[in-house]
Design an enzyme around this catalytic site. Sequence first.
Site, PDB file in Angstrom:
ATOM      1  N   ASP A 413      -8.474  12.954  -3.092  1.00 16.15           N
ATOM      2  CA  ASP A 413      -7.971  11.912  -3.731  1.00 16.15           C
ATOM      3  C   ASP A 413      -7.804  11.876  -5.227  1.00 16.15           C
ATOM      4  OD1 ASP A 413      -7.406   8.799  -4.138  1.00 16.15           O
ATOM      5  OD2 ASP A 413      -9.222   8.652  -5.220  1.00 16.15           O
ATOM      6  N   GLU A 466      -3.550  14.568  -2.935  1.00 15.22           N
ATOM      7  CA  GLU A 466      -2.894  13.568  -3.479  1.00 15.22           C
ATOM      8  C   GLU A 466      -2.577  13.800  -4.993  1.00 15.22           C
ATOM      9  OE1 GLU A 466      -3.096   8.943  -4.770  1.00 15.22           O
ATOM     10  OE2 GLU A 466      -4.857   9.970  -4.925  1.00 15.22           O
TER      11      GLU A 466
END
Length: 803
Positions: A413, A466
């Site tokens: 993330d 990401e």
Amino acid sequence: MDEVLYRLMNWADIEAIVYSEHDNPHEVLGAHVTDAGILVQTFIPTAKQIVVKVQKDEKKYTMECMDKEGFFAVLIPGKKVVPYTLLATYDNDTTEEIIDPYTFEPVIDALDINRFSHGIHYSIYEKLGAHVIKNNKVQGVLFAVWAPNAIRVSVVGDFNNWDGRRHPMRKLLDSGIFELFIPGIELGELYKYELKIKGGLVTLKADPYANQAELRPNTAAIVSDINGFRWNDAQWLKDRAAYRYETKPVSIYEVHLGSWKKPLDEEKLFFNYRELAPMLAEYVKDMGYTHIELLPIMEHPYDGSWGYQVTGYYAPTARYGTPEDFMYFMDYMHQQGIGVILDWVPAHFPRDGFGLANFDGTCLYEHKDPRQGEHPHWGTLIYNYGRPQVSNFLIANALFWVDKYHADGIRMDAVASMLYLDYGKNDGEWVANIYGGNENLEAVELLKHLNSVFKKRKDGALLIAEESTSWPMVTEKVEENGLGFDLKWNMGWMNDFINYMKCDPLFRKGRHGELTFSLIYAYSEKFILVFSHDEVVHGKGSMLNKMPGILEHKFANLRLAYGYMMTHPGKKLLFMGQDFAQPMEWNENQGLHWELLDDTNHSKMNDYVRDLNKLYRQYPALSQMDYDADGFEWISCMDADHSVIVFTRKSEKPEDTLLIVCNFTPIAYQSFFIGVPFHGKYKEIFNSDSTLYGGEGNINPRQKQSKEKRADGREESLSINVPPLGISVFTCTPIAKAEKEKIKKVKTIKEDAKKEDAKKEDTKKEDTKKENTKKENTIKENTKKENTKKENTKKENTKKEKI
């Protein structure tokens, strides 16, 4: 008091023990060989009497109280330490037999310390934390924690009345690691670490390496053994290692376990991992997804963070069960042929007092300077990636989920927030690197380090970034100066395409570039196309309600959007609930609105996504060359006025080629000419406007053969029906040149024969005409002669009458 015993007392050390300030209690406590015999010392607050019992002969020696706070000592005859136990009688007159924890040698050795201090102990989770082991044939638990700046660290729990004086830990040299083996601790015991920090303050911390934790709002760790589960996925792991994901379908279903489905019993907030496994697997298999991606399941205190503010990096959240329950979940998914990707958060951590923040009284895991150590937007703290033990904590954690839970991938993330020192910050709120730039060099090194370690394993587990910026070479090999990730989320495509789809179709021609721009950089990285959870929260609206127009057009637009994503180069990801067009935004406190499947529109959308996945998995052209520019070719990308695009997807076999036509307006086009890649036969195999999916039925039911008519700069073309707000997919069967010549020759022969027949027919008609003319002339001639004869006869008769 025995004079010899008195002289052996080191009162300074005893005071440090009593006041809980000794960082190496094993120097004082336990059994030590002296010239006068074996000196046994122990510190057990609230004990009023302690007796040493020698295990071999069961002789007992009553200890003397050297300090009223609970420090006892005794001299035992002998020159060698022998096994013994302590019989402690407390002030409530209960008695307990204890194996002295201060008689054991360190378990963590110099090699462990050296590797950890250099940030390369990739299995440090086997040492730090709480581990059930046998030490010198004694069953117990090894506790170990890294807290280099603490004055003293103790293990506390129900087993010692949460009294930090009872089990102080030994600091191993200058490593900063504190360790203690406590015999007799059982599985399921709650524990924390009590730290005395500079200034004499005492704080309680959860174990950063704990394998299990209490259900929030409680925050204690739980002693557990995660090595006893019997896995049944050996074949899956073997196949995974040989799986070439770059050339295979990857269709990911993104899931938040706590809100995918809710129990009917209102008193039960969540399903257990074991309950979720069969329900989720059945749905995923039915829909045709290849993988699921779980929003963070690592322990976290706040439901509203969705798991992105982690406090227990090595523990699956207790919301859904135990570590063994989660292992069952993973094993079940693999047995059903479903890969599992775990969302992971190495970019930041929360400020909760029981967690990593200010762990040992100093900024141990984070930076001290708030310009380096704080995320102003998220209110969280940033890891100090340049500290070897911190990078080791994170690298080992990613490996932990693959090793211990058989995760098939780690989705990392907020990578962009790691890479840029000024991410989300204004001027003056960040500190430049040593070269004056905004690149976080320590984070870059961490990412390369982690990816290089992952690649060496060759077990098929993926690392996915990401990363929302244009940072170069995210998925390039570390050896070629890339970051080394296997895949990267294509945030640029997602943002551009959603903006385009939100636009009224009447005005889409003015934003045509947002539709086609992604193909300019599509092969710069190994991308995953995503419609993720972030797009259906915080007022952004659901995927359905992003679409413009009346309800009918919203559904058509959404079918078109999903179809374009599935045929665009790159792997795929779709968040739960969007595959049946849930109109409400996602809410982590509610289950998905499965009752919508009783509605025709939503059930047909669900059927549509199922068939899209089937199409994607059935035809190699949609995945085999995702990362090869030869796998895609524009036929028409400039027709902004019609908002129609045409392209092909290819595999290594020309006969696998697919032709895709997308119409982003609500206008159906009949007999619309499109260029085709080659002479051949074209059969529509998929159409989003089919009545099966709630469309109007503007389809192409018959196979078509291309004709030599130029269109879109191509020699050959097709005339097709183009569905409104729809996508059509055609298989392309090439007709070989020889066959084409043969067909052309046959066609010529037929045309020549037709001409010859026509010529003969014309000649026949001419001859018949001449014959008819001749006959007519003869008849006319005979009639004339007859008339003349009659006239002469009449004249003759008239003449006779006159006479």
